[in-house]
Structure formats: C-alpha cells, structure tokens
Design an enzyme around this catalytic site. Structure first.
Site, mmCIF file in Angstrom:
data_model
loop_
_atom_site.group_PDB
_atom_site.id
_atom_site.type_symbol
_atom_site.label_atom_id
_atom_site.label_comp_id
_atom_site.label_asym_id
_atom_site.label_seq_id
_atom_site.Cartn_x
_atom_site.Cartn_y
_atom_site.Cartn_z
ATOM 1 N N ASP A 80 4.265 -16.325 3.576
ATOM 2 C CA ASP A 80 5.290 -17.273 3.152
ATOM 3 C C ASP A 80 5.050 -18.634 3.828
ATOM 4 O OD1 ASP A 80 7.522 -17.910 1.704
ATOM 5 O OD2 ASP A 80 8.961 -17.003 3.089
ATOM 6 N N HIS A 81 5.481 -19.694 3.188
ATOM 7 C CA HIS A 81 5.434 -21.062 3.736
ATOM 8 C C HIS A 81 4.265 -21.317 4.695
ATOM 9 C CE1 HIS A 81 9.000 -22.211 1.656
ATOM 10 N NE2 HIS A 81 9.573 -21.114 2.064
ATOM 11 N N HIS A 181 17.090 -23.362 1.477
ATOM 12 C CA HIS A 181 16.975 -22.412 2.586
ATOM 13 C C HIS A 181 18.228 -22.455 3.449
ATOM 14 C CE1 HIS A 181 12.489 -22.867 1.858
ATOM 15 N NE2 HIS A 181 12.702 -21.576 1.764
HETATM 16 ZN ZN ZN Z 1 11.182 -20.220 1.311
#
Ligand code: ZN
Length: 295
Positions: A80-81, A181
């Site tokens: 992720d990210h 987020h």
């Molecule tokens: Zn995210």
C-alpha cells in the site's frame, strides 16, 4: 488458485468489491484472515511503507504465501502507498500481488511521468504484479482527525483519469471521489458518515476502463459503498476502523484481566474485536446478508 486479477474481474461482474485491510501485526492478520475464511470470500492484506518496515517485507510475504497455500485460500498481498520505487521493487521481488505506487502529491504531469516509469520497472521485476496509481488528494494517515480537510479542489475528473491510465499503463486507479483517509471522532462514534460522489465514480470508470480502488473506506456510509461498487469500485480499503477496534479491544482486555500476563490470552479477544469489524465490511463488499436468526 485464481489470481488477484481474476478475483477483481469476478467482483466487477457481480458489482462486488474485494476488501482490503491494512495489517501491521499478527492480531490483525489473524482477524482479517479468519473473517474472510468464515465468509469464504477473497481478501487483500495491505501494508504501507511504514507497516512493512515494522513487519518486514519478506516476512509478511512468506506468512501470507503460507496462509494461501496451506488453506488453499484466495488471500492476496498489496504494497500500500509506496512512495519510492526502491520500496516498490523490494515488494515486487518479495512476491506481492499488487503495488500502490503513490506519488499523487506531485503535480499531475510529474505523477504521470514517475508512475509510467514505475509500471515499467515493477512489471519487469515481476510480470504478474498489478500496479495501482493515484490521482487527486485523499488526505494522508489512517488516524483520528480533528477536522475534515478541504479536498474539494483536488477531486479526480474523468478526463484526468483517462489521460493518467492511458499514459501510465496502470492496472488499477485510485481516484479522489469524496473519500479520504482517517476518521473524525464523530465517525468513530457513528454519529456521522463519509459520503461519496457516485456520479463521479461512474464517469471515471467509463473514462478510465480499469479496476478502481476506494481508499479511506473507514466510516463511509453503507449505502454509498453499495452504490460505489455498482458504479465501478472494485477494491475498498479499510484501515482506521480496524485500528480503532484493535486499540479499544486491547484497552478492554487489560481492564478486564489486569493480572493476565500471557500474550496470546490477552490478545485473543482483540483478534475477535478486529474480526467482527472486518467481517461486517466483507459482508457488505460481497453483498452477503446477515443470516436470519432461527426462531
Ligand atoms: Zn490509502
């Protein structure tokens, strides 16, 4: 065993989404896997750069690979990210199924240039890896936030989405469609919910023609999530909701058994608390209704 691409295609046909849950310890991994197994639905386990640093990139890859093989179960692993290409290459080499290459904080043209390069290099490293790119602003950390940031100036447009996908060759696109987020305190208490721009999702899907991920799914209205899946969202990320369950579960476990010293006994109810949250989200993502209670 079907690939992540196969599972996403199947979800797309059914207007469902594959649930993506961030993990940074054994408690959450056990909880997410148990929830998916119980419902018999595919699941993606995700780790950001920070989460991978804590757990170990190779170590989590080995753990998830073992779960997949031993239980013959569709559990997938996502980086992720990922803000640096080096960290992306590390994950691709370790056998991650997908990589979110996120340089969305850069100006759009630079985001395109760097993401295009990342797609080429990551697929050279591991031809089966799926690469996701991000456009627009969806905030940063999966934490409790005090106020909603003004993200309205950087919502994704269908034109941007089309240009980005055609120029970079990403398999998956993460747009900014009202999502963000983190969660407000009022969302954790259930007093407020996030809402999504469904028409924008549908227009982006039409223009981009690739799988779409919804980041920052925690605290989003259930009906909005169902509509978003029907409009073309194929993966939904949940992190903050699990972190809240983890923290509250651990506080309760200590309060209820102040003299307990055995970690796996202290942590068992925490696994259960996180599992409940993951299971509720997986039911929604997979259009499963709760079983009616026997009379
Ligand atoms: Zn995210």
């Amino acid at each position: 065993m079907n690939s992540l691409r196969d599972r996403l295609q199947r979800a797309q046909q059914n207007h469902e989404a594959v649930g993506h849950f961030n993990v940074s310890d054994l408690v959450v991994l056990k909880a997410v896997f148990a929830a998916a197994q119980e419902l018999n639905v595919p699941v993606i386990v995700g780790l950001s750069e920070g989460e991978r640093e804590f757990v170990g990139t190779g170590q989590i890859a080995a753990f998830v690979r073992n779960l997949r093989e031993e239980y013959d179960f569709p559990v997938f692993l996502n980086a992720d990210h990922t803000h640096s290409l080096a960290k992306g290459v590390e994950a691709a080499k370790a056998g991650f199924d997908s990589i979110v290459f996120d340089v969305s904080a850069l100006p759009f043209e630079e985001n395109i240039r760097q993401t295009k390069q990342a797609v080429e290099i990551l697929k050279n490293t591991n031809p089966s890896v799926l690469v996701e790119g991000e456009i627009g602003d969806i905030g940063t950390g999966s934490e409790i936030i005090e106020t909603v940031p003004d993200l309205s100036k950087d919502l994704s447009t269908p034109e941007q989405a089309k240009q980005f996908v055609e120029s970079t060759g990403v398999d998956i696109l993460a747009p900014a469609v009202g999502n963000m987020h983190g969660m407000l305190r009022s969302m954790i208490e259930g007093a407020t919910r996030k809402h999504l721009q469904i028409d924008r999702i549908a227009a982006i899907k039409q223009a981009a023609g690739v799988f779409l991920t919804l980041h920052g799914g925690s605290g989003t209205d259930d009906q909005d999530l169902r509509k978003a899946m029907a409009a073309g969202i194929n993966i939904v990320h949940i992190n903050t909701e699990l972190r809240v369950a983890w923290c509250r579960g651990l506080e309760q476990a200590f309060a209820q058994h102040p003299d307990e010293l055995v970690p796996y006994k202290i942590l068992a109810p925490v696994v259960n608390a996180v599992k409940q949250v993951a299971a509720a989200r997986l039911m929604l993502f997979n259009n499963k209704r709760p079983k009616a209670k026997a009379a």
